[in-house]
Motif scaffolding. Structure first.
Motif, PDB file in Angstrom:
ATOM      1  N   GLN A 264       1.041  -1.321  -0.014  1.00  0.00           N
ATOM      2  CA  GLN A 264       0.198   0.013   0.031  1.00  0.00           C
ATOM      3  C   GLN A 264       0.838   1.165   0.038  1.00  0.00           C
ATOM      4  O   GLN A 264       0.438   2.167  -0.670  1.00  0.00           O
ATOM      5  CB  GLN A 264      -0.972  -0.127   1.377  1.00  0.00           C
ATOM      6  N   LEU A 265       2.003   1.234   0.605  1.00  0.00           N
ATOM      7  CA  LEU A 265       2.873   2.429   0.783  1.00  0.00           C
ATOM      8  C   LEU A 265       3.488   2.587  -0.627  1.00  0.00           C
ATOM      9  O   LEU A 265       3.631   3.837  -0.961  1.00  0.00           O
ATOM     10  CB  LEU A 265       3.866   2.298   1.848  1.00  0.00           C
ATOM     11  N   GLN A 266       3.869   1.423  -1.223  1.00  0.00           N
ATOM     12  CA  GLN A 266       4.205   1.494  -2.342  1.00  0.00           C
ATOM     13  C   GLN A 266       3.455   2.180  -3.482  1.00  0.00           C
ATOM     14  O   GLN A 266       3.804   2.940  -4.344  1.00  0.00           O
ATOM     15  CB  GLN A 266       4.856   0.095  -3.025  1.00  0.00           C
ATOM     16  N   GLN A 267       2.176   1.793  -3.715  1.00  0.00           N
ATOM     17  CA  GLN A 267       1.234   2.245  -4.295  1.00  0.00           C
ATOM     18  C   GLN A 267       1.035   3.638  -4.147  1.00  0.00           C
ATOM     19  O   GLN A 267       0.794   4.666  -5.052  1.00  0.00           O
ATOM     20  CB  GLN A 267      -0.092   1.424  -4.304  1.00  0.00           C
ATOM     21  N   LEU A 268       0.883   3.993  -2.816  1.00  0.00           N
ATOM     22  CA  LEU A 268       0.781   5.540  -2.705  1.00  0.00           C
ATOM     23  C   LEU A 268       2.045   6.338  -3.090  1.00  0.00           C
ATOM     24  O   LEU A 268       1.494   7.437  -3.718  1.00  0.00           O
ATOM     25  CB  LEU A 268       0.713   5.743  -0.790  1.00  0.00           C
ATOM     26  N   ARG A 269       3.048   6.000  -2.996  1.00  0.00           N
ATOM     27  CA  ARG A 269       4.207   6.672  -3.672  1.00  0.00           C
ATOM     28  C   ARG A 269       4.034   6.824  -5.311  1.00  0.00           C
ATOM     29  O   ARG A 269       4.753   7.920  -5.685  1.00  0.00           O
ATOM     30  CB  ARG A 269       5.564   6.033  -3.387  1.00  0.00           C
TER      31      ARG A 269
ATOM     32  N   PHE B 269      -0.059   2.963  12.379  1.00  0.00           N
ATOM     33  CA  PHE B 269      -0.100   4.342  12.357  1.00  0.00           C
ATOM     34  C   PHE B 269      -1.607   5.089  12.530  1.00  0.00           C
ATOM     35  O   PHE B 269      -2.639   4.315  12.568  1.00  0.00           O
ATOM     36  CB  PHE B 269       0.406   4.951  10.926  1.00  0.00           C
ATOM     37  N   SER B 270      -1.560   6.168  13.170  1.00  0.00           N
ATOM     38  CA  SER B 270      -2.675   6.798  13.247  1.00  0.00           C
ATOM     39  C   SER B 270      -3.297   7.487  11.939  1.00  0.00           C
ATOM     40  O   SER B 270      -4.508   7.606  11.859  1.00  0.00           O
ATOM     41  CB  SER B 270      -2.545   8.092  14.299  1.00  0.00           C
ATOM     42  N   GLY B 271      -2.533   7.547  10.953  1.00  0.00           N
ATOM     43  CA  GLY B 271      -2.855   8.134   9.818  1.00  0.00           C
ATOM     44  C   GLY B 271      -1.687   8.533   8.971  1.00  0.00           C
ATOM     45  O   GLY B 271      -0.512   8.495   9.210  1.00  0.00           O
ATOM     46  N   VAL B 272      -1.937   9.173   7.684  1.00  0.00           N
ATOM     47  CA  VAL B 272      -1.055   9.569   6.757  1.00  0.00           C
ATOM     48  C   VAL B 272      -1.510  10.620   6.167  1.00  0.00           C
ATOM     49  O   VAL B 272      -2.526  11.052   5.785  1.00  0.00           O
ATOM     50  CB  VAL B 272      -0.991   8.483   5.399  1.00  0.00           C
ATOM     51  N   GLU B 273      -0.514  11.816   6.425  1.00  0.00           N
ATOM     52  CA  GLU B 273      -0.731  13.351   6.102  1.00  0.00           C
ATOM     53  C   GLU B 273      -0.132  13.550   4.612  1.00  0.00           C
ATOM     54  O   GLU B 273       1.196  13.201   4.517  1.00  0.00           O
ATOM     55  CB  GLU B 273      -0.130  14.134   7.141  1.00  0.00           C
ATOM     56  N   ILE B 274      -0.714  13.999   3.920  1.00  0.00           N
ATOM     57  CA  ILE B 274      -0.593  14.294   2.331  1.00  0.00           C
ATOM     58  C   ILE B 274      -0.394  15.634   1.758  1.00  0.00           C
ATOM     59  O   ILE B 274      -1.334  16.266   2.087  1.00  0.00           O
ATOM     60  CB  ILE B 274      -1.286  13.025   1.474  1.00  0.00           C
TER      61      ILE B 274
ATOM     62  N   SER C 124      -8.863   6.505  -2.598  1.00  0.00           N
ATOM     63  CA  SER C 124     -10.144   5.489  -1.912  1.00  0.00           C
ATOM     64  C   SER C 124      -9.991   4.400  -2.861  1.00  0.00           C
ATOM     65  O   SER C 124     -10.284   3.206  -2.286  1.00  0.00           O
ATOM     66  CB  SER C 124     -11.453   6.334  -2.459  1.00  0.00           C
ATOM     67  N   GLY C 125      -9.648   4.296  -4.146  1.00  0.00           N
ATOM     68  CA  GLY C 125      -9.458   3.015  -4.977  1.00  0.00           C
ATOM     69  C   GLY C 125      -8.452   2.004  -4.413  1.00  0.00           C
ATOM     70  O   GLY C 125      -8.274   0.923  -4.648  1.00  0.00           O
ATOM     71  N   ILE C 126      -7.432   2.804  -3.859  1.00  0.00           N
ATOM     72  CA  ILE C 126      -6.225   2.065  -3.225  1.00  0.00           C
ATOM     73  C   ILE C 126      -6.462   1.290  -1.903  1.00  0.00           C
ATOM     74  O   ILE C 126      -6.356   0.019  -1.512  1.00  0.00           O
ATOM     75  CB  ILE C 126      -4.943   2.957  -3.241  1.00  0.00           C
ATOM     76  N   PHE C 127      -7.111   2.277  -0.962  1.00  0.00           N
ATOM     77  CA  PHE C 127      -7.358   1.644   0.551  1.00  0.00           C
ATOM     78  C   PHE C 127      -8.583   1.102   0.553  1.00  0.00           C
ATOM     79  O   PHE C 127      -8.757   0.187   1.635  1.00  0.00           O
ATOM     80  CB  PHE C 127      -6.992   3.018   1.400  1.00  0.00           C
ATOM     81  N   GLY C 128      -9.666   1.469  -0.178  1.00  0.00           N
ATOM     82  CA  GLY C 128     -10.930   0.961   0.084  1.00  0.00           C
ATOM     83  C   GLY C 128     -11.464   1.116   1.450  1.00  0.00           C
ATOM     84  O   GLY C 128     -11.435   2.215   2.211  1.00  0.00           O
TER      85      GLY C 128
END
Length: 407
Positions: free
Chosen positions: A78-83, A224-229, A245-249
């Motif tokens: 998921q982190l890799q997809q986020l990048r 984690f508590s969250g990811v700030e972007i 939304s499509g990545i994390f669902g």
């Protein structure tokens, strides 16, 4: 043609001087009301922009947080997809928990925020350092960056303290019973500096190293508590949010900056409309003057109305003439009021003529900001109020039948 009649009636001398006086009082009231509306809305715009900029220093364009519970688990995939998401400039992993800081007899309950090293490029907190420097240290030797309010409560000067602070952090506990020895971790920690942004943050937050806080809370490395972007273009934050939304669902909540502070923006917007409604009363007062001015003008121009009737003018023409007279008074007053407000706002922006008393805020003058939509709103309000005020005397004028012989 009826506009020409209205203009000639406005310029022409009246047999009764009171008509001229009431007309000018009406115009002055319109000037004051219009200028007041524009100025107050501009001040609200200025404060709104200032508050949003301050909150933007702490809240990021997007935030991923748990839909329920306190933590989320992120896999390496998921982190890799986020990048790889298009439009994301940077992101920071964060863990948040309440903690107690102690300096001798002084204590403070803080909202402790563990962040990684991307936090400095994701937010602009490091641009608001008040004392010391921005530094979170390492897992073995963590550092704290405090809000200035917490710094004052503890009675320290962040970044220059010799003795460390004692920190107490609750650990992750799956049972209902609390064991003070096992469920609360204590450690010592030095401060790197303090920040000053806004009281909501200055009196609440302390920032430290992410891994240190995870270990203190007994969290797994992927909890984690969250990811700030932060995104490249803030206007496209919602579009980036849809990709996330499509990545994390399900199980993840993705919020833009407005949604993170929805109550704040709602209150600011409500205050704006309340003040707008109150100041509209000035325009209503001006409308009463307009009713009086037009009613006296109708009596003044009875002979003209009789002549128009004799020449074949219908009621609609007479109605339009006096409606145009009322709109003319409003246009003159509203136009002058807008021009005055424009000049005052530009002077305030350039020379800071009106100071902000108290000396406890970040700026020492009233912030103002002009918006085209405010001019449209005020102009529409002035026209509607003047139209309604002109309608009654105009209708009366159109329905009256005057005889040239009686004149």
């Amino acid at each position: 043609m009826y506009s020409l009649f209205a203009w000639r009636y406005f310029k022409a001398k009246k047999s009764t001087n009171a008509i001229n006086i009431i007309s000018w009082i009406c115009i002055v009231a319109m000037v004051v009301g219009t200028a007041a509306l524009i100025l107050v809305l501009s001040v609200f715009n200025g404060f709104e922009g200032l508050v949003k900029s301050l909150y933007a220093s702490f809240y990021t364009d997007l935030k991923i947080s748990p839909e329920s519970g306190k933590t989320i688990t992120l896999s390496a995939e998921q982190l890799q997809q986020l990048r790889k998401v298009t439009g994301i400039r940077s992101f920071a992993l964060v863990v948040e928990e309440k903690a107690i800081l102690q300096n001798g007899d002084n204590q403070a309950i803080v909202h402790l925020k563990g962040v990684d090293y991307n936090y400095e490029t994701t937010t602009t907190v490091n641009r608001h350092i008040y004392s010391g420097k921005f530094g979170i240290g390492t897992t073995e030797k963590p550092l704290l960056v405090l809000g200035v309010g917490i710094e004052g409560t503890l009675g320290i000067r962040a970044g220059s303290d010799v003795l460390p602070l004692t920190i107490y952090v609750p650990r992750k506990n799956n049972s209902e019973e609390l064991n003070e020895m096992e469920d609360i971790s204590s450690d010592t920690i030095h401060t790197a500096g303090s920040f000053m942004i806004q009281q909501d943050f200055d009196n609440k937050y302390a920032i430290t190293d992410l891994r240190f806080l995870q270990n203190a809370m007994k969290l797994n490395p992927n909890e984690f508590s969250g990811v700030e972007i932060a995104v490249n273009n803030p206007d496209e934050a919602d579009k980036v949010g849809q990709q996330l939304s499509g990545i994390f669902g399900k199980g993840f909540k993705i919020q833009n900056r407005y949604q993170q502070n929805q109550s704040l923006y709602a209150i600011m917007n409500l205050e704006r409309w309340i003040f707008y409604a109150v100041l509209c009363i000035i325009l209503v007062v001006a409308a009463f003057n307009m009713v009086g001015a037009l009613t006296m003008l109708v009596l003044e121009k009875r002979k003209d109305i009789s002549v128009l009737n004799a020449l074949g003018a219908n009621q609609n023409l007479v109605l339009k003439i006096f409606l145009s007279e009322g709109l003319l008074l409003a246009a003159i007053g509203g136009g002058i009021g807008m021009l005055i407000a424009l000049v005052v706002v530009l002077l305030q922006q350039q020379f800071h003529l009106v100071p902000l008393e108290g000396g406890s805020f970040l700026i020492d003058y009233f912030p103002v900001e002009l918006r085209f939509v405010d001019f449209v709103l005020v102009a529409t309000t002035v026209l509607i109020v003047s139209f309604l005020a002109s309608w009654i005397p105009a209708v009366k004028a159109s329905r009256q039948q005057f005889s040239l012989r009686s004149e």
